[in-house]
Design an enzyme around this catalytic site. Structure first.
Site, PDB file in Angstrom:
ATOM      1  N   LYS A  22      58.305  24.275  51.330  1.00  0.00           N
ATOM      2  CA  LYS A  22      57.704  25.383  52.094  1.00  0.00           C
ATOM      3  C   LYS A  22      56.195  25.204  52.230  1.00  0.00           C
ATOM      4  CE  LYS A  22      56.664  29.237  49.722  1.00  0.00           C
ATOM      5  NZ  LYS A  22      55.270  29.711  49.762  1.00  0.00           N
ATOM      6  N   ASN A  23      55.537  24.869  51.119  1.00  0.00           N
ATOM      7  CA  ASN A  23      54.074  24.812  51.149  1.00  0.00           C
ATOM      8  C   ASN A  23      53.521  23.562  51.835  1.00  0.00           C
ATOM      9  OD1 ASN A  23      54.012  27.283  49.985  1.00  0.00           O
ATOM     10  ND2 ASN A  23      53.470  26.579  47.930  1.00  0.00           N
ATOM     11  N   ARG A  92      50.490  35.648  53.534  1.00  0.00           N
ATOM     12  CA  ARG A  92      49.100  35.208  53.398  1.00  0.00           C
ATOM     13  C   ARG A  92      48.839  33.869  54.074  1.00  0.00           C
ATOM     14  NH1 ARG A  92      45.323  36.529  50.081  1.00  0.00           N
ATOM     15  NH2 ARG A  92      44.738  34.358  50.190  1.00  0.00           N
ATOM     16  N   CYS A 116      47.289  40.267  46.741  1.00  0.00           N
ATOM     17  CA  CYS A 116      48.745  40.335  46.643  1.00  0.00           C
ATOM     18  C   CYS A 116      49.103  40.478  45.177  1.00  0.00           C
ATOM     19  CB  CYS A 116      49.407  39.120  47.270  1.00  0.00           C
ATOM     20  SG  CYS A 116      49.155  37.633  46.321  1.00  0.00           S
ATOM     21  N   ARG A 121      43.012  36.796  45.556  1.00  0.00           N
ATOM     22  CA  ARG A 121      43.163  35.718  46.540  1.00  0.00           C
ATOM     23  C   ARG A 121      42.203  35.830  47.728  1.00  0.00           C
ATOM     24  NH1 ARG A 121      49.356  34.321  47.220  1.00  0.00           N
ATOM     25  NH2 ARG A 121      48.487  32.273  47.624  1.00  0.00           N
ATOM     26  N   PRO A 122      40.903  35.709  47.472  1.00  0.00           N
ATOM     27  CA  PRO A 122      39.935  35.757  48.576  1.00  0.00           C
ATOM     28  C   PRO A 122      40.013  34.509  49.470  1.00  0.00           C
ATOM     29  CG  PRO A 122      38.838  35.166  46.521  1.00  0.00           C
ATOM     30  CD  PRO A 122      40.276  35.457  46.173  1.00  0.00           C
ATOM     31  N   ILE A 123      39.354  34.580  50.635  1.00  0.00           N
ATOM     32  CA  ILE A 123      39.297  33.396  51.523  1.00  0.00           C
ATOM     33  C   ILE A 123      37.841  33.005  51.783  1.00  0.00           C
ATOM     34  CG2 ILE A 123      41.538  33.694  52.672  1.00  0.00           C
ATOM     35  CD1 ILE A 123      39.804  34.899  55.056  1.00  0.00           C
ATOM     36  N   LEU A 125      35.955  30.822  50.519  1.00  0.00           N
ATOM     37  CA  LEU A 125      35.658  29.381  50.580  1.00  0.00           C
ATOM     38  C   LEU A 125      36.036  28.795  51.943  1.00  0.00           C
ATOM     39  CD1 LEU A 125      36.907  28.431  46.994  1.00  0.00           C
ATOM     40  CD2 LEU A 125      34.550  28.843  47.732  1.00  0.00           C
ATOM     41  N   ASP A 307      52.765  27.437  40.136  1.00  0.00           N
ATOM     42  CA  ASP A 307      54.033  27.853  40.751  1.00  0.00           C
ATOM     43  C   ASP A 307      55.245  27.568  39.858  1.00  0.00           C
ATOM     44  OD1 ASP A 307      52.596  28.753  42.887  1.00  0.00           O
ATOM     45  OD2 ASP A 307      53.096  27.085  44.217  1.00  0.00           O
ATOM     46  N   ARG A 399      61.695  34.449  50.828  1.00  0.00           N
ATOM     47  CA  ARG A 399      60.522  33.885  51.501  1.00  0.00           C
ATOM     48  C   ARG A 399      60.383  32.391  51.226  1.00  0.00           C
ATOM     49  NH1 ARG A 399      55.206  36.877  50.310  1.00  0.00           N
ATOM     50  NH2 ARG A 399      54.636  35.024  51.467  1.00  0.00           N
TER      51      ARG A 399
HETATM   52  C1  EPZ Z   1      48.557  27.814  47.537  1.00  0.00           C
HETATM   53  O1  EPZ Z   1      47.975  29.107  47.678  1.00  0.00           O
HETATM   54  C2  EPZ Z   1      50.055  28.001  47.555  1.00  0.00           C
HETATM   55  N1  EPZ Z   1      50.443  28.592  48.830  1.00  0.00           N
HETATM   56  C3  EPZ Z   1      50.474  28.878  46.388  1.00  0.00           C
HETATM   57  O2  EPZ Z   1      51.893  28.942  46.376  1.00  0.00           O
HETATM   58  C4  EPZ Z   1      49.998  28.230  45.072  1.00  0.00           C
HETATM   59  O3  EPZ Z   1      50.287  29.095  43.996  1.00  0.00           O
HETATM   60  C5  EPZ Z   1      48.499  27.973  45.140  1.00  0.00           C
HETATM   61  O4  EPZ Z   1      48.155  27.198  46.330  1.00  0.00           O
HETATM   62  C6  EPZ Z   1      47.957  27.215  43.938  1.00  0.00           C
HETATM   63  O5  EPZ Z   1      48.631  25.994  43.812  1.00  0.00           O
HETATM   64  C7  EPZ Z   1      50.638  27.807  49.879  1.00  0.00           C
HETATM   65  O6  EPZ Z   1      50.492  26.593  49.829  1.00  0.00           O
HETATM   66  C8  EPZ Z   1      51.058  28.470  51.141  1.00  0.00           C
HETATM   67  P1  EPZ Z   1      44.315  28.458  46.443  1.00  0.00           P
HETATM   68  P2  EPZ Z   1      46.450  29.239  48.074  1.00  0.00           P
HETATM   69  O7  EPZ Z   1      43.440  28.749  47.608  1.00  0.00           O
HETATM   70  O8  EPZ Z   1      46.051  28.086  48.906  1.00  0.00           O
HETATM   71  C9  EPZ Z   1      40.738  30.946  44.507  1.00  0.00           C
HETATM   72  C10 EPZ Z   1      53.999  29.992  46.064  1.00  0.00           C
HETATM   73  O9  EPZ Z   1      54.607  30.639  45.168  1.00  0.00           O
HETATM   74  N2  EPZ Z   1      40.137  30.989  45.857  1.00  0.00           N
HETATM   75  O10 EPZ Z   1      44.490  27.036  46.034  1.00  0.00           O
HETATM   76  O11 EPZ Z   1      46.264  30.610  48.624  1.00  0.00           O
HETATM   77  C11 EPZ Z   1      42.048  31.730  44.414  1.00  0.00           C
HETATM   78  O12 EPZ Z   1      41.825  33.103  44.240  1.00  0.00           O
HETATM   79  C12 EPZ Z   1      52.535  30.179  46.232  1.00  0.00           C
HETATM   80  O13 EPZ Z   1      54.564  29.215  46.846  1.00  0.00           O
HETATM   81  C13 EPZ Z   1      38.911  31.580  46.040  1.00  0.00           C
HETATM   82  O14 EPZ Z   1      38.292  32.089  45.090  1.00  0.00           O
HETATM   83  O15 EPZ Z   1      45.738  29.117  46.671  1.00  0.00           O
HETATM   84  C14 EPZ Z   1      42.706  31.057  43.237  1.00  0.00           C
HETATM   85  O16 EPZ Z   1      42.200  31.566  42.034  1.00  0.00           O
HETATM   86  C15 EPZ Z   1      51.928  31.433  45.810  1.00  0.00           C
HETATM   87  N3  EPZ Z   1      38.387  31.614  47.306  1.00  0.00           N
HETATM   88  C16 EPZ Z   1      42.275  29.590  43.376  1.00  0.00           C
HETATM   89  O17 EPZ Z   1      41.117  29.616  44.208  1.00  0.00           O
HETATM   90  C17 EPZ Z   1      39.036  31.057  48.381  1.00  0.00           C
HETATM   91  O18 EPZ Z   1      38.482  31.105  49.493  1.00  0.00           O
HETATM   92  C18 EPZ Z   1      43.303  28.680  44.016  1.00  0.00           C
HETATM   93  O19 EPZ Z   1      43.803  29.295  45.202  1.00  0.00           O
HETATM   94  C19 EPZ Z   1      40.273  30.439  48.170  1.00  0.00           C
HETATM   95  C20 EPZ Z   1      40.826  30.410  46.902  1.00  0.00           C
END
Ligand code: EPZ
Length: 420
Positions: A22-23, A92, A116, A121-123, A125, A307, A399
């Site tokens: 999925k990811n 998301r 969530c 989960r901010p964006i 970055l 995960d 999902r």
């Molecule tokens: C991806 O989420 C996966 N989702 C998640 O899978 C997975 O848990 C996660 O990566 C970590 O491996 C998809 O690929 C669709 P991140 P993502 O941005 O990209 C912080 C599942 O069950 N951060 O790598 O949203 C954030 O808060 C799921 O399939 C910021 O601070 O995760 C976290 O602490 C759920 N600012 C860390 O970074 C940002 O702008 C890693 O998050 C972005 C992230």
């Protein structure tokens, strides 16, 4: 609303075919926004999140044909550039359209995904990196407004934290930018690697694939000709079935896996006493007499994945002694602890560290799924618990796990989908 009713304990045996990841599929479907041709993608998992993203693309102007595991997408006529709250709030990963849409159209509007169940989960970055590439970003009314009228420009991005979808968004944006983009501290997850490989096969020069420093040479907004490709196997689905067999103490064979993507997971299982027969794309787990306790810290790939945290937490209830699991990625990803306690698990939670003492005889109860991986952990626990376990709110499972109950039933679990 559907729920799963499980009669335990059961033994598992036979083979499970692992679906596409999925990811990996989500960013790769978003990537088709960069294409001028019909893009054919195979080994697509049959899960809800994929349908949600296709619906979003359709709203933007895409046309597609979707058979269960194959999709052919045409994005030659983008008619909207707005990813609306109605869709983004349900998934998301919709944020993955931000980079490609902006790079292609010069502007777009994407609803903020919000927090969530597993954390904030901010964006920030993603946005900071796009600003460095010349985008003007403003946020109002719950939407990100992004503009780069003359197109995005290559830049040197240093991610403060490793972000998977952040890396994917910037890789896609950089592919159509003007000039060279360097990403330092990029995610190295196999799903990000596949995105880079598909872009490279479509004519984008990318150096450093699979490392944390990527160099992407943008092609200045020329749409890509993307060849057909197949989604990599889902390492988290595979890991979930390995945990299931570990918990029921059975041998189980997984087909269509990438054992090299699972090394952190199989490494921990080996520490716990399990053994494996591993071939190119199949693997068999073998049981152990006594499961040893383990210490786990979740981190970015290639370390132990967040995960798989919930499923290992369920498994640790069967280890002899005290295990610890520290969650380093998401501040609130322990909602399954209280549900596992309802089944009788001995788990103490202190901030981001769970301490699990076992082995415990679990007993069936009603439990509530809170997120995708937490849900699968509750199902695994239900399979070894005595009596009936009902796992409610399984829309989370739908999902991201393809036909979980059918696959588990085929290998011996007693599990039914019922309606409340
Ligand atoms: C991806 O989420 C996966 N989702 C998640 O899978 C997975 O848990 C996660 O990566 C970590 O491996 C998809 O690929 C669709 P991140 P993502 O941005 O990209 C912080 C599942 O069950 N951060 O790598 O949203 C954030 O808060 C799921 O399939 C910021 O601070 O995760 C976290 O602490 C759920 N600012 C860390 O970074 C940002 O702008 C890693 O998050 C972005 C992230």
């Amino acid at each position: 609303m559907d729920y799963l009713q499980i009669q335990g304990p059961s033994h598992l045996k036979g083979e499970v075919r692992i679906s596409g990841a999925k990811n990996a599929a989500l960013p790769l479907i978003a990537m088709t926004l960069l294409a001028k041709n019909d893009v054919t993608i195979t080994n697509i998992p049959d899960v809800k999140d994929i349908k949600t993203l296709l619906k979003l693309l359709e709203h933007l102007g895409a046309t597609f044909t979707h058979d269960t595991h194959k999709v052919k997408i045409n994005n030659s006529h983008i008619i909207h550039t707005k990813a609306t709250y109605e869709i983004v709030k349900t998934m998301r990963a919709s944020i993955l359209v931000l980079g490609p849409l902006l790079a292609r159209e010069g502007h777009c509007e994407v609803s903020l995904p919000g927090g969530c169940a597993i954390g904030q989960r901010p964006i920030d970055l993603h946005l900071k990196a796009l600003e460095m590439m010349g985008a003007k970003i403003s946020i109002h009314g719950g939407y990100v407004y992004a503009e780069a009228k003359e197109g995005l420009k290559g830049a040197h991005i240093v991610f403060d934290k490793i972000t998977v979808t952040g890396s994917a968004n910037i890789i896609m944006a950089a592919a159509l930018a003007h000039g060279k983009t360097t990403i330092t501290n990029a995610a190295r997850e196999p799903e990000v690697v596949q995105l880079c490989e598909v872009l490279r096969n479509s004519g984008i020069n990318i150096e450093g694939i699979g490392t944390s420093e990527l160099i992407i040479y943008g092609n200045d907004r020329k749409l890509l000709e993307i060849k057909p490709f197949e989604i990599i196997p889902d390492r988290i689905e595979a890991g979930t079935y390995l945990c299931a067999a570990a918990m029921t103490r059975d041998s189980l064979t997984l087909k269509n896996v990438r054992p090299d993507h699972l090394e952190a997971v199989t490494g921990k299982l080996e520490e716990m006493g399990f053994s494996f027969d591993i071939n190119a794309d199949t693997m068999t787990i073998h049981p152990t007499q006594s499961i040893k306790p383990v210490s786990i810290v979740t981190q970015e790939y290639p370390a132990f994945p967040t995960d798989m945290q919930a499923q290992f937490l369920a498994l640790c209830t069967q280890a002899k002694g005290t295990s610890t699991i520290e969650e380093r990625l998401f501040e609130n990803r322990f909602m399954h602890v209280s549900e596992l306690q309802r089944l009788g698990a001995d788990i103490k939670l202190n901030g981001t560290v769970a301490t699990i003492t076992g082995p415990t005889n679990l007993n069936g109860a009603d439990v509530m799924a809170t997120d995708l991986r937490a849900s699968s952990a509750l199902v695994l626990a239900g399979i070894i618990a005595n009596g009936t376990t009902s796992v409610h709110r399984i829309y989370h499972l739908d999902r991201g796990y393809e036909k979980l109950e059918t696959k588990l039933k085929n290998i011996g679990a007693s599990i039914e989908r019922l309606s409340e």
